[in-house]
Design a protein around this motif. Structure first.
Motif, PDB file in Angstrom:
ATOM      1  N   LEU A   1       0.831  -1.202   0.000  1.00 58.48           N
ATOM      2  CA  LEU A   1       0.000   0.000   0.000  1.00 58.48           C
ATOM      3  C   LEU A   1       0.869   1.256   0.000  1.00 58.48           C
ATOM      4  N   LEU A   2       1.916   1.263   0.828  1.00 61.63           N
ATOM      5  CA  LEU A   2       2.820   2.409   0.836  1.00 61.63           C
ATOM      6  C   LEU A   2       3.557   2.539  -0.489  1.00 61.63           C
ATOM      7  N   ASP A   3       3.884   1.412  -1.103  1.00 62.84           N
ATOM      8  CA  ASP A   3       4.540   1.453  -2.404  1.00 62.84           C
ATOM      9  C   ASP A   3       3.611   2.026  -3.460  1.00 62.84           C
ATOM     10  N   GLU A   4       2.329   1.664  -3.402  1.00 61.85           N
ATOM     11  CA  GLU A   4       1.356   2.240  -4.338  1.00 61.85           C
ATOM     12  C   GLU A   4       1.261   3.756  -4.140  1.00 61.85           C
ATOM     13  N   ALA A   5       1.311   4.185  -2.888  1.00 59.38           N
ATOM     14  CA  ALA A   5       1.244   5.628  -2.618  1.00 59.38           C
ATOM     15  C   ALA A   5       2.441   6.357  -3.209  1.00 59.38           C
ATOM     16  N   ALA A   6       3.603   5.712  -3.166  1.00 58.42           N
ATOM     17  CA  ALA A   6       4.798   6.322  -3.751  1.00 58.42           C
ATOM     18  C   ALA A   6       4.709   6.361  -5.276  1.00 58.42           C
TER      19      ALA A   6
ATOM     20  N   MET B   1      -6.698   2.544   2.490  1.00 59.38           N
ATOM     21  CA  MET B   1      -5.747   3.505   3.030  1.00 59.38           C
ATOM     22  C   MET B   1      -6.080   4.891   2.503  1.00 59.38           C
ATOM     23  N   ILE B   2      -6.033   5.894   3.392  1.00 63.33           N
ATOM     24  CA  ILE B   2      -6.348   7.266   3.004  1.00 63.33           C
ATOM     25  C   ILE B   2      -5.402   8.214   3.733  1.00 63.33           C
TER      26      ILE B   2
ATOM     27  N   TRP C   1      -6.867   5.112  -6.036  1.00 66.41           N
ATOM     28  CA  TRP C   1      -6.222   4.058  -6.806  1.00 66.41           C
ATOM     29  C   TRP C   1      -6.578   2.697  -6.228  1.00 66.41           C
ATOM     30  N   GLN C   2      -6.973   1.788  -7.094  1.00 63.94           N
ATOM     31  CA  GLN C   2      -7.273   0.418  -6.698  1.00 63.94           C
ATOM     32  C   GLN C   2      -6.067  -0.456  -7.000  1.00 63.94           C
ATOM     33  N   SER C   3      -5.462  -1.009  -5.943  1.00 60.98           N
ATOM     34  CA  SER C   3      -4.247  -1.808  -6.100  1.00 60.98           C
ATOM     35  C   SER C   3      -4.584  -3.243  -6.491  1.00 60.98           C
ATOM     36  N   ASN C   4      -3.771  -3.804  -7.375  1.00 56.10           N
ATOM     37  CA  ASN C   4      -3.881  -5.230  -7.694  1.00 56.10           C
ATOM     38  C   ASN C   4      -2.789  -6.044  -6.996  1.00 56.10           C
ATOM     39  N   ARG C   5      -2.019  -5.369  -6.125  1.00 59.46           N
ATOM     40  CA  ARG C   5      -0.915  -6.049  -5.440  1.00 59.46           C
ATOM     41  C   ARG C   5      -1.165  -6.201  -3.945  1.00 59.46           C
ATOM     42  N   ALA C   6      -1.693  -5.184  -3.309  1.00 65.08           N
ATOM     43  CA  ALA C   6      -1.992  -5.251  -1.877  1.00 65.08           C
ATOM     44  C   ALA C   6      -3.279  -6.043  -1.688  1.00 65.08           C
TER      45      ALA C   6
END
Length: 355
Positions: free
Chosen positions: A131-136, A197-198, A234-239
């Motif tokens: 999730l933090l990686d997606e934010a980056a 996460m927000i 953003w909708q993550s496909n990894r987390a």
């Protein structure tokens, strides 16, 4: 009552009208507190809660704090939880609902990010890290959804981003459908608060969850308000998390779930739907609602939906009053329209929509 720290926190308050919303480009400092506060609202979560906490404590990203808000559970679900100094338990003594419980959990946070996690959701070990990686990677987004798979059948999706149609209905994209390969990622209308996460600054300036919803639809409402204010999701496909779904409310088709879901979506529409789109909603919502009633497998549930609709309409006034302020400062209607699910088949088939 607090298990680990002294005084009970106050809930998130409403937005200060003179305080402008942060932008997605505003920098976030990671100095001092951990980057994430994980918030779990529990009400008679049974053994699921312990499994959830164990999965949380096994994260590859260990730098977080967690707050469990217990809404007066009587099932012993708090007994025997793993001891960890990162975890605080707040005992409310009564059922405040999911919305108010999360606001209590968020109050006083200094972390840059808030993460909601349902007590019946079990995150993969790298969930927080990703999730933090997606934010980056997606710095223009201020909220992030997780890929949710069904706990009982991981080959099926539990949710691939929350969808909302201009006809007034919300759903978890791809719910109970075979998990696509590859799992898609992209911008979604909303993130499901079972594993979301927000940015804390956005959560606070939006006023947190609307506690009048109690539960169901409050995450769609929060994300709708976020979008009206110019935020992106953003909708993550990894987390990933495995999710039981409605474990403490009798299941997705219980009378409790149906009532709150159908009542609350009327309030979501009244508060948030932009004026240029609202006529479409008004002219299509009731016919589609009646059609959905006819398709319910248990006739008794029709009365639950009709009661929810009646209560939603008769309780509309304060939400309509909120509408004026939200619509006065919102982004252009086209920015909302582009992330709505316009296809009737998407509604019928519960398809995910990512842009």
């Amino acid at each position: 009552m607090r298990d680990r720290i002294g005084a009970t926190r106050n809930p998130v308050t409403s937005v200060d009208p003179e305080f402008s919303l942060p932008t997605a480009d505003d920098p976030i400092s990671l100095a001092g507190p951990p980057p994430i506060r994980v918030m779990i609202v529990n009400y008679n979560g049974g053994t699921d809660l312990a499994r959830c906490v164990e999965a949380l404590l096994a994260q590859t990203m260990p730098d977080f704090e967690a707050v469990i808000v217990d809404n007066g559970s009587i099932d012993g679900s708090l007994d025997g939880l793993p001891a960890d100094p990162r975890v605080t338990v707040l005992r409310m003594g009564k059922n405040l609902g999911f919305a108010a419980g999360n606001n209590q959990a968020a109050a006083g946070a200094a972390t840059p990010w808030l993460v909601m996690l349902n007590p019946d959701a079990f995150p993969a070990p790298d969930w927080l890290e990703l999730l933090l990686d997606e934010a980056a990677l997606h710095g223009d987004c201020v909220a992030f959804g997780s890929t949710q798979v069904m706990s009982a059948d991981p080959g099926k999706a539990d949710g691939l981003g929350d969808c909302f149609s201009p006809y007034g209905f919300a759903w978890r994209g791809g719910c109970r459908k075979p998990l696509p390969v590859p799992v898609p990622a992209g911008e979604s209308f909303a993130a499901c608060a079972a594993a979301m996460m927000i940015r804390r600054d956005w959560f606070e300036k939006l006023g947190g969850f609307d506690e009048r919803f109690f539960c169901y639809g409050e995450d769609v409402d929060l994300c709708f308000r976020l979008r009206l204010a110019g935020g992106r999701i953003w909708q993550s496909n990894r987390a990933r998390v495995a999710h039981v779904g409605s474990a403490t409310s009798g299941g997705a088709h219980s009378s409790f779930s149906l009532y709150h879901g159908y009542r609350n979506q009327i309030w979501v529409i009244a508060k948030n739907m932009p004026g240029p789109i609202l006529p479409v909603t008004i002219f299509t919502y009731l016919p589609l609602l009646l059609l959905r009633c006819l398709l319910l497998k248990r006739p008794g549930m029709i009365w639950v939906v009709l009661k929810a609709t009646f209560d939603g309409l008769t309780g509309l006034a304060p939400f309509w009053a909120d509408r004026a302020e939200l619509q006065k400062t919102r982004v252009g209607a086209f920015r909302i329209a582009r992330v709505l699910s316009w296809s009737p088949m998407a509604l019928i088939k519960r398809r995910a929509k990512l842009v």
